[in-house]
Design an enzyme around this catalytic site. Structure first.
Site, PDB file in Angstrom:
ATOM      1  CG  HIS A  72      -1.983  -1.070   1.143  1.00 59.79           C
ATOM      2  ND1 HIS A  72      -2.969  -1.214   2.098  1.00 59.79           N
ATOM      3  CD2 HIS A  72      -2.218  -2.050   0.219  1.00 59.79           C
ATOM      4  CE1 HIS A  72      -3.755  -2.222   1.773  1.00 59.79           C
ATOM      5  NE2 HIS A  72      -3.312  -2.753   0.652  1.00 59.79           N
ATOM      6  CD  GLU A  74      -1.459   4.030   3.914  1.00 63.19           C
ATOM      7  OE1 GLU A  74      -2.577   4.222   4.414  1.00 63.19           O
ATOM      8  OE2 GLU A  74      -1.276   3.266   2.942  1.00 63.19           O
ATOM      9  CB  CYS A  97      -5.743  -1.086   6.060  1.00 63.71           C
ATOM     10  SG  CYS A  97      -4.118  -1.755   5.611  1.00 63.71           S
ATOM     11  CB  SER A 190     -19.533  10.451 -36.010  1.00 60.81           C
ATOM     12  OG  SER A 190     -18.920   9.180 -36.158  1.00 60.81           O
ATOM     13  CD1 TRP A 192     -11.164  12.570 -37.382  1.00 57.60           C
ATOM     14  CD2 TRP A 192     -12.145  11.385 -35.756  1.00 57.60           C
ATOM     15  NE1 TRP A 192     -10.609  11.318 -37.399  1.00 57.60           N
ATOM     16  CE2 TRP A 192     -11.197  10.561 -36.402  1.00 57.60           C
ATOM     17  CE3 TRP A 192     -12.868  10.839 -34.712  1.00 57.60           C
ATOM     18  CZ2 TRP A 192     -10.972   9.229 -36.051  1.00 57.60           C
ATOM     19  CZ3 TRP A 192     -12.642   9.527 -34.348  1.00 57.60           C
ATOM     20  CH2 TRP A 192     -11.707   8.742 -35.008  1.00 57.60           C
ATOM     21  NE  ARG A 206     -11.547   4.825 -25.881  1.00 59.17           N
ATOM     22  CZ  ARG A 206     -11.519   4.674 -27.195  1.00 59.17           C
ATOM     23  NH1 ARG A 206     -10.407   4.216 -27.795  1.00 59.17           N
ATOM     24  NH2 ARG A 206     -12.572   4.986 -27.921  1.00 59.17           N
ATOM     25  NE  ARG A 229      -6.007   4.624 -31.543  1.00 56.42           N
ATOM     26  CZ  ARG A 229      -7.259   4.254 -31.280  1.00 56.42           C
ATOM     27  NH1 ARG A 229      -7.502   3.096 -30.684  1.00 56.42           N
ATOM     28  NH2 ARG A 229      -8.276   5.040 -31.612  1.00 56.42           N
ATOM     29  N   GLY A 319     -24.004   4.109 -27.966  1.00 56.76           N
ATOM     30  CA  GLY A 319     -24.555   5.300 -28.589  1.00 56.76           C
ATOM     31  C   GLY A 319     -25.724   5.905 -27.818  1.00 56.76           C
ATOM     32  N   PRO A 320     -26.562   6.697 -28.538  1.00 60.32           N
ATOM     33  CG  PRO A 320     -27.314   8.195 -30.145  1.00 60.32           C
ATOM     34  CD  PRO A 320     -26.454   6.982 -29.979  1.00 60.32           C
TER      35      PRO A 320
END
Length: 387
Positions: A72, A74, A97, A190, A192, A206, A229, A319-320
Protein backbone atom coordinates in the site's frame (compact mmCIF):
# COMPACT_ATOMS: atom_id res chain seq x y z
CA UNK A 1 -12.14 23.73 -7.07
CA UNK A 2 -11.74 22.78 -3.42
CA UNK A 3 -10.31 25.10 -0.80
CA UNK A 4 -8.60 24.20 2.45
CA UNK A 5 -11.03 22.67 4.90
CA UNK A 6 -11.50 22.14 8.59
CA UNK A 7 -11.30 18.40 9.35
CA UNK A 8 -14.68 16.73 9.49
CA UNK A 9 -15.76 14.51 12.36
CA UNK A 10 -13.61 11.46 12.85
CA UNK A 11 -15.17 8.52 10.97
CA UNK A 12 -13.69 6.18 13.53
CA UNK A 13 -15.98 7.60 16.21
CA UNK A 14 -13.22 9.32 18.16
CA UNK A 15 -13.71 12.30 20.44
CA UNK A 16 -15.24 15.42 18.93
CA UNK A 17 -12.40 17.40 20.56
CA UNK A 18 -9.89 16.47 17.84
CA UNK A 19 -7.11 19.10 17.94
CA UNK A 20 -7.16 21.91 15.41
CA UNK A 21 -5.39 21.07 12.18
CA UNK A 22 -1.79 22.39 12.27
CA UNK A 23 -1.08 25.20 9.81
CA UNK A 24 0.31 24.38 6.39
CA UNK A 25 -0.53 20.69 6.27
CA UNK A 26 -2.92 20.97 3.32
CA UNK A 27 0.05 21.50 1.01
CA UNK A 28 1.58 18.19 2.07
CA UNK A 29 -1.76 16.42 1.53
CA UNK A 30 -1.85 17.82 -1.99
CA UNK A 31 1.55 16.22 -2.52
CA UNK A 32 0.00 12.93 -1.39
CA UNK A 33 -2.88 13.51 -3.81
CA UNK A 34 -0.43 14.04 -6.66
CA UNK A 35 1.23 10.75 -5.72
CA UNK A 36 -2.16 8.98 -5.62
CA UNK A 37 -2.97 10.06 -9.16
CA UNK A 38 -0.13 7.84 -10.40
CA UNK A 39 -2.16 4.86 -9.16
CA UNK A 40 -5.57 5.72 -10.64
CA UNK A 41 -6.83 2.88 -12.80
CA UNK A 42 -4.01 0.55 -11.76
CA UNK A 43 -5.09 -0.77 -8.36
CA UNK A 44 -8.53 -2.36 -8.78
CA UNK A 45 -10.17 -3.74 -6.73
CA UNK A 46 -8.25 -1.56 -4.25
CA UNK A 47 -8.49 2.24 -4.00
CA UNK A 48 -5.80 4.51 -5.44
CA UNK A 49 -3.92 6.00 -2.48
CA UNK A 50 -0.94 8.30 -2.22
CA UNK A 51 1.31 9.02 0.78
CA UNK A 52 4.26 11.22 1.62
CA UNK A 53 6.58 11.24 4.63
CA UNK A 54 7.61 14.73 5.76
CA UNK A 55 10.46 15.53 8.13
CA UNK A 56 11.89 18.95 8.98
CA UNK A 57 9.80 20.58 6.27
CA UNK A 58 11.01 18.24 3.52
CA UNK A 59 9.44 15.25 1.77
CA UNK A 60 11.71 12.32 2.53
CA UNK A 61 9.50 9.52 1.22
CA UNK A 62 6.81 9.03 -1.43
CA UNK A 63 4.59 6.14 -2.40
CA UNK A 64 1.35 5.16 -4.12
CA UNK A 65 -0.66 1.96 -4.08
CA UNK A 66 0.86 -0.88 -6.07
CA UNK A 67 -1.36 -3.16 -8.18
CA UNK A 68 -3.47 -5.57 -6.16
CA UNK A 69 -1.29 -7.80 -4.01
CA UNK A 70 1.51 -5.25 -3.80
CA UNK A 71 2.31 -2.87 -0.94
CA UNK A 72 0.00 0.00 0.00
CA UNK A 73 0.94 3.65 -0.37
CA UNK A 74 1.90 4.17 3.28
CA UNK A 75 4.23 1.17 3.27
CA UNK A 76 5.94 2.31 0.07
CA UNK A 77 6.38 5.88 1.32
CA UNK A 78 7.86 4.66 4.62
CA UNK A 79 10.21 2.30 2.78
CA UNK A 80 11.26 5.17 0.53
CA UNK A 81 12.00 7.32 3.59
CA UNK A 82 13.96 4.59 5.35
CA UNK A 83 15.41 5.71 8.72
CA UNK A 84 14.22 9.26 8.06
CA UNK A 85 10.64 8.14 8.82
CA UNK A 86 11.58 8.12 12.53
CA UNK A 87 9.87 11.12 14.11
CA UNK A 88 8.37 12.23 10.78
CA UNK A 89 4.81 13.06 9.72
CA UNK A 90 2.90 10.74 7.40
CA UNK A 91 0.29 12.16 5.02
CA UNK A 92 -2.02 9.62 3.37
CA UNK A 93 -5.07 10.23 1.19
CA UNK A 94 -6.98 7.33 2.81
CA UNK A 95 -7.06 6.21 6.42
CA UNK A 96 -4.49 3.45 7.13
CA UNK A 97 -5.73 -0.14 7.25
CA UNK A 98 -5.33 -2.36 10.31
CA UNK A 99 -6.22 -5.79 8.91
CA UNK A 100 -4.42 -8.60 7.13
CA UNK A 101 -5.46 -8.94 3.48
CA UNK A 102 -3.10 -9.70 0.65
CA UNK A 103 -0.62 -7.52 2.52
CA UNK A 104 0.04 -6.82 6.23
CA UNK A 105 -1.66 -3.87 7.98
CA UNK A 106 -0.31 -0.41 7.22
CA UNK A 107 -0.54 0.42 10.91
CA UNK A 108 2.23 -2.08 11.65
CA UNK A 109 4.58 -0.35 9.21
CA UNK A 110 3.68 3.07 10.66
CA UNK A 111 4.37 1.95 14.22
CA UNK A 112 7.53 0.05 13.35
CA UNK A 113 8.97 3.07 11.52
CA UNK A 114 8.48 5.37 14.50
CA UNK A 115 6.31 7.87 12.62
CA UNK A 116 5.38 10.74 14.95
CA UNK A 117 2.06 11.95 13.51
CA UNK A 118 -0.44 10.82 10.87
CA UNK A 119 -2.68 12.99 8.69
CA UNK A 120 -5.39 11.16 6.72
CA UNK A 121 -7.79 12.33 4.03
CA UNK A 122 -10.75 10.09 3.22
CA UNK A 123 -12.53 7.64 5.50
CA UNK A 124 -12.49 4.13 4.04
CA UNK A 125 -16.01 2.62 3.68
CA UNK A 126 -14.59 -0.89 3.45
CA UNK A 127 -16.03 -2.63 6.54
CA UNK A 128 -12.63 -4.28 7.08
CA UNK A 129 -11.16 -0.80 7.63
CA UNK A 130 -13.87 1.59 8.85
CA UNK A 131 -11.65 3.57 11.22
CA UNK A 132 -9.88 0.63 12.84
CA UNK A 133 -6.45 1.90 11.90
CA UNK A 134 -7.13 5.35 13.31
CA UNK A 135 -8.44 3.87 16.55
CA UNK A 136 -5.40 1.65 16.95
CA UNK A 137 -2.89 4.43 16.35
CA UNK A 138 -4.68 6.83 18.68
CA UNK A 139 -5.06 4.10 21.26
CA UNK A 140 -1.28 3.82 21.33
CA UNK A 141 -0.91 7.57 21.81
CA UNK A 142 -0.11 8.63 18.26
CA UNK A 143 -1.66 11.96 17.16
CA UNK A 144 -3.90 11.37 14.12
CA UNK A 145 -5.85 13.98 12.16
CA UNK A 146 -8.62 12.86 9.79
CA UNK A 147 -10.60 14.46 6.98
CA UNK A 148 -7.71 16.57 5.65
CA UNK A 149 -8.83 17.88 2.23
CA UNK A 150 -11.52 15.22 2.35
CA UNK A 151 -13.51 16.54 -0.62
CA UNK A 152 -10.47 16.24 -2.87
CA UNK A 153 -9.37 12.85 -1.56
CA UNK A 154 -12.95 11.53 -1.75
CA UNK A 155 -13.24 12.63 -5.40
CA UNK A 156 -10.14 10.63 -6.28
CA UNK A 157 -11.74 7.33 -5.25
CA UNK A 158 -15.40 7.75 -6.18
CA UNK A 159 -15.45 4.40 -8.04
CA UNK A 160 -14.07 2.51 -5.03
CA UNK A 161 -16.45 4.22 -2.61
CA UNK A 162 -19.49 3.49 -4.79
CA UNK A 163 -18.44 -0.15 -5.12
CA UNK A 164 -18.19 -0.43 -1.34
CA UNK A 165 -21.46 1.35 -0.61
CA UNK A 166 -23.74 0.33 -3.49
CA UNK A 167 -22.16 -2.80 -4.95
CA UNK A 168 -21.97 -1.13 -8.37
CA UNK A 169 -19.21 0.38 -10.52
CA UNK A 170 -18.92 4.13 -11.08
CA UNK A 171 -20.35 4.91 -14.53
CA UNK A 172 -19.04 7.78 -16.66
CA UNK A 173 -20.87 8.67 -19.88
CA UNK A 174 -18.63 10.27 -22.50
CA UNK A 175 -19.62 11.78 -25.82
CA UNK A 176 -18.07 14.05 -28.44
CA UNK A 177 -20.77 16.38 -29.75
CA UNK A 178 -21.35 19.54 -31.72
CA UNK A 179 -22.33 22.72 -29.93
CA UNK A 180 -25.98 21.87 -30.61
CA UNK A 181 -25.62 18.43 -29.04
CA UNK A 182 -25.25 16.29 -32.15
CA UNK A 183 -23.20 13.12 -32.36
CA UNK A 184 -23.15 12.76 -36.14
CA UNK A 185 -24.62 14.25 -39.29
CA UNK A 186 -27.93 13.07 -40.74
CA UNK A 187 -25.95 10.65 -42.94
CA UNK A 188 -24.19 9.20 -39.89
CA UNK A 189 -20.79 10.83 -40.47
CA UNK A 190 -19.06 11.41 -37.11
CA UNK A 191 -15.36 11.59 -38.01
CA UNK A 192 -14.32 13.80 -36.55
CA UNK A 193 -16.65 15.89 -34.42
CA UNK A 194 -13.90 17.17 -32.13
CA UNK A 195 -10.28 18.07 -32.69
CA UNK A 196 -7.04 16.23 -32.04
CA UNK A 197 -6.54 17.51 -28.49
CA UNK A 198 -9.98 16.33 -27.36
CA UNK A 199 -9.52 12.97 -29.05
CA UNK A 200 -6.25 12.54 -27.18
CA UNK A 201 -8.05 13.25 -23.91
CA UNK A 202 -10.43 10.36 -24.61
CA UNK A 203 -7.46 8.01 -24.65
CA UNK A 204 -6.19 9.43 -21.36
CA UNK A 205 -9.62 8.67 -19.90
CA UNK A 206 -9.57 5.11 -21.24
CA UNK A 207 -6.12 4.73 -19.71
CA UNK A 208 -7.49 5.15 -16.16
CA UNK A 209 -10.81 3.25 -16.30
CA UNK A 210 -11.31 -0.47 -15.89
CA UNK A 211 -13.66 -1.01 -18.82
CA UNK A 212 -15.13 0.84 -21.80
CA UNK A 213 -18.62 0.02 -23.09
CA UNK A 214 -20.53 0.64 -26.31
CA UNK A 215 -23.71 -0.72 -27.83
CA UNK A 216 -23.74 -3.00 -30.85
CA UNK A 217 -25.13 -0.13 -32.96
CA UNK A 218 -21.97 1.88 -32.34
CA UNK A 219 -19.86 -1.13 -33.34
CA UNK A 220 -21.79 -1.52 -36.58
CA UNK A 221 -21.65 2.21 -37.37
CA UNK A 222 -18.06 3.04 -36.38
CA UNK A 223 -16.23 -0.31 -36.05
CA UNK A 224 -14.20 1.09 -33.12
CA UNK A 225 -11.11 -0.49 -31.59
CA UNK A 226 -11.79 0.86 -28.07
CA UNK A 227 -8.07 0.72 -27.30
CA UNK A 228 -5.87 3.30 -25.59
CA UNK A 229 -3.57 5.29 -27.85
CA UNK A 230 -1.99 8.05 -25.80
CA UNK A 231 -0.49 10.93 -27.79
CA UNK A 232 2.76 10.44 -25.87
CA UNK A 233 2.65 6.67 -26.38
CA UNK A 234 2.07 3.82 -23.95
CA UNK A 235 -1.07 3.38 -21.91
CA UNK A 236 -3.23 0.44 -20.94
CA UNK A 237 -6.22 -0.96 -22.79
CA UNK A 238 -9.34 -1.36 -20.64
CA UNK A 239 -11.68 -4.32 -20.83
CA UNK A 240 -13.93 -3.82 -23.89
CA UNK A 241 -17.63 -4.40 -23.27
CA UNK A 242 -20.26 -4.55 -26.02
CA UNK A 243 -24.01 -4.71 -25.43
CA UNK A 244 -25.40 -7.16 -28.01
CA UNK A 245 -28.57 -8.62 -26.51
CA UNK A 246 -29.27 -11.08 -29.34
CA UNK A 247 -25.66 -11.70 -30.46
CA UNK A 248 -26.13 -10.04 -33.85
CA UNK A 249 -22.55 -8.84 -34.25
CA UNK A 250 -20.37 -10.41 -36.91
CA UNK A 251 -17.03 -11.88 -35.81
CA UNK A 252 -15.26 -9.83 -38.51
CA UNK A 253 -15.57 -6.62 -36.45
CA UNK A 254 -12.26 -4.97 -35.62
CA UNK A 255 -12.48 -5.23 -31.82
CA UNK A 256 -12.38 -9.04 -32.13
CA UNK A 257 -9.07 -8.96 -33.99
CA UNK A 258 -6.80 -6.70 -31.94
CA UNK A 259 -3.31 -7.25 -30.62
CA UNK A 260 -4.18 -6.26 -27.08
CA UNK A 261 -3.86 -7.69 -23.59
CA UNK A 262 -7.44 -6.58 -22.83
CA UNK A 263 -10.37 -8.87 -23.47
CA UNK A 264 -13.62 -8.20 -25.36
CA UNK A 265 -16.75 -9.07 -23.40
CA UNK A 266 -20.06 -9.36 -25.27
CA UNK A 267 -23.13 -8.99 -23.06
CA UNK A 268 -26.24 -10.85 -24.19
CA UNK A 269 -29.70 -11.48 -22.80
CA UNK A 270 -30.04 -14.93 -21.27
CA UNK A 271 -31.40 -17.43 -23.76
CA UNK A 272 -31.10 -15.17 -26.82
CA UNK A 273 -28.83 -15.81 -29.78
CA UNK A 274 -27.22 -18.92 -28.32
CA UNK A 275 -26.82 -20.41 -31.80
CA UNK A 276 -24.65 -17.41 -32.77
CA UNK A 277 -22.27 -17.70 -29.83
CA UNK A 278 -19.71 -20.08 -31.33
CA UNK A 279 -18.38 -17.74 -34.08
CA UNK A 280 -17.80 -14.95 -31.55
CA UNK A 281 -16.10 -17.28 -29.08
CA UNK A 282 -13.94 -18.60 -31.92
CA UNK A 283 -12.39 -15.13 -32.37
CA UNK A 284 -11.69 -14.78 -28.64
CA UNK A 285 -14.81 -12.97 -27.41
CA UNK A 286 -16.02 -13.77 -23.92
CA UNK A 287 -19.80 -13.94 -23.53
CA UNK A 288 -21.71 -12.74 -20.48
CA UNK A 289 -25.38 -13.67 -20.17
CA UNK A 290 -27.58 -11.48 -17.97
CA UNK A 291 -31.33 -11.08 -17.51
CA UNK A 292 -33.21 -8.74 -19.82
CA UNK A 293 -35.78 -8.62 -22.57
CA UNK A 294 -35.50 -8.71 -26.37
CA UNK A 295 -33.26 -5.83 -27.42
CA UNK A 296 -32.27 -4.71 -23.93
CA UNK A 297 -30.03 -6.24 -21.28
CA UNK A 298 -30.62 -5.60 -17.57
CA UNK A 299 -27.95 -2.95 -17.06
CA UNK A 300 -27.90 -3.16 -13.27
CA UNK A 301 -27.42 -6.94 -13.39
CA UNK A 302 -24.61 -6.43 -15.91
CA UNK A 303 -22.95 -3.81 -13.69
CA UNK A 304 -22.98 -6.15 -10.72
CA UNK A 305 -21.35 -8.83 -12.84
CA UNK A 306 -18.71 -6.36 -13.99
CA UNK A 307 -17.94 -5.43 -10.40
CA UNK A 308 -17.36 -9.10 -9.66
CA UNK A 309 -14.75 -8.93 -12.40
CA UNK A 310 -13.02 -6.02 -10.58
CA UNK A 311 -14.49 -3.31 -12.82
CA UNK A 312 -14.81 -0.32 -10.48
CA UNK A 313 -14.97 2.39 -13.17
CA UNK A 314 -16.92 1.90 -16.40
CA UNK A 315 -16.64 4.36 -19.29
CA UNK A 316 -19.70 4.35 -21.57
CA UNK A 317 -19.00 5.71 -25.06
CA UNK A 318 -22.37 5.27 -26.74
CA UNK A 319 -24.55 5.30 -28.59
CA UNK A 320 -27.64 7.43 -27.89
CA UNK A 321 -29.89 4.54 -26.89
CA UNK A 322 -27.28 3.19 -24.50
CA UNK A 323 -26.67 6.61 -22.92
CA UNK A 324 -30.39 7.09 -22.38
CA UNK A 325 -30.82 3.61 -20.87
CA UNK A 326 -28.16 4.29 -18.23
CA UNK A 327 -29.71 7.65 -17.35
CA UNK A 328 -33.29 6.34 -17.24
CA UNK A 329 -32.15 3.53 -14.97
CA UNK A 330 -30.43 5.93 -12.57
CA UNK A 331 -27.15 4.11 -13.18
CA UNK A 332 -25.02 6.97 -14.56
CA UNK A 333 -22.85 8.90 -12.12
CA UNK A 334 -21.00 11.35 -14.32
CA UNK A 335 -21.11 12.77 -17.84
CA UNK A 336 -18.15 14.09 -19.82
CA UNK A 337 -19.07 16.04 -22.94
CA UNK A 338 -16.51 17.25 -25.45
CA UNK A 339 -18.19 20.16 -27.25
CA UNK A 340 -16.96 21.16 -30.68
CA UNK A 341 -17.54 24.63 -32.21
CA UNK A 342 -19.78 23.19 -34.95
CA UNK A 343 -23.52 23.24 -35.64
CA UNK A 344 -25.11 20.26 -37.39
CA UNK A 345 -28.81 21.10 -37.19
CA UNK A 346 -32.01 19.38 -36.27
CA UNK A 347 -31.72 16.54 -38.78
CA UNK A 348 -28.42 15.37 -37.25
CA UNK A 349 -28.15 12.56 -34.69
CA UNK A 350 -28.48 13.63 -31.05
CA UNK A 351 -26.00 12.17 -28.59
CA UNK A 352 -28.82 11.21 -26.21
CA UNK A 353 -31.89 9.09 -26.85
CA UNK A 354 -35.37 9.67 -25.38
CA UNK A 355 -35.62 10.05 -21.60
CA UNK A 356 -39.41 10.34 -21.38
CA UNK A 357 -39.26 13.88 -19.98
CA UNK A 358 -42.45 15.84 -20.76
CA UNK A 359 -42.13 18.66 -18.22
CA UNK A 360 -39.17 20.86 -17.41
CA UNK A 361 -39.38 19.98 -13.73
CA UNK A 362 -38.86 16.36 -14.73
CA UNK A 363 -35.53 17.04 -16.43
CA UNK A 364 -32.57 14.94 -15.29
CA UNK A 365 -30.37 17.32 -13.33
CA UNK A 366 -26.58 17.44 -13.26
CA UNK A 367 -24.08 19.54 -11.32
CA UNK A 368 -21.25 20.92 -13.43
CA UNK A 369 -17.89 20.25 -11.78
CA UNK A 370 -15.51 21.65 -14.36
CA UNK A 371 -15.25 23.31 -17.75
CA UNK A 372 -11.95 23.54 -19.60
CA UNK A 373 -10.54 24.10 -23.07
CA UNK A 374 -9.19 21.22 -25.11
CA UNK A 375 -7.68 22.96 -28.10
CA UNK A 376 -10.60 24.42 -30.04
CA UNK A 377 -13.11 22.31 -28.08
CA UNK A 378 -14.56 22.45 -24.57
CA UNK A 379 -14.81 19.70 -21.99
CA UNK A 380 -17.74 19.82 -19.57
CA UNK A 381 -17.75 17.40 -16.63
CA UNK A 382 -20.88 17.05 -14.53
CA UNK A 383 -22.21 14.75 -11.82
CA UNK A 384 -25.77 13.43 -11.96
CA UNK A 385 -27.88 14.76 -9.13
CA UNK A 386 -29.84 11.93 -7.44
CA UNK A 387 -33.56 12.14 -8.15
Amino acid sequence: MTTAQTPRGDPAGASKTEPALPAGVEGWMREALAEARHAVGRTHPNPAVGAVVVRDGQIVGRGHTAPAGGPHAEVRAIADAGPRAQGADLFTTLEPCDHHGRTPPCTEAILAAGVARVFAGSADPNPLVDGRGVRRLRGLGMPVWTGVLAAETDALNRPFFKAMRAGLPWVTLKAAVSLDGKLATASGDSRWVTGEVARGEVHRLRNVVDAVLVGSGTVRADDPALTTRLPEGGGRDPLRVVLDSGLQLLPQRRLFHLTSSARTLVVQVEGQGAERAAPLEAVGAELLSVPGRPGAVDLEAMLRELLRRDVLHLLVEGGPTVFAAFIRGGLADEVVLHLAPRLLGGDALSWLGPLGVDRMDGARRVRVESVRSLGEDLEVRALFVPA
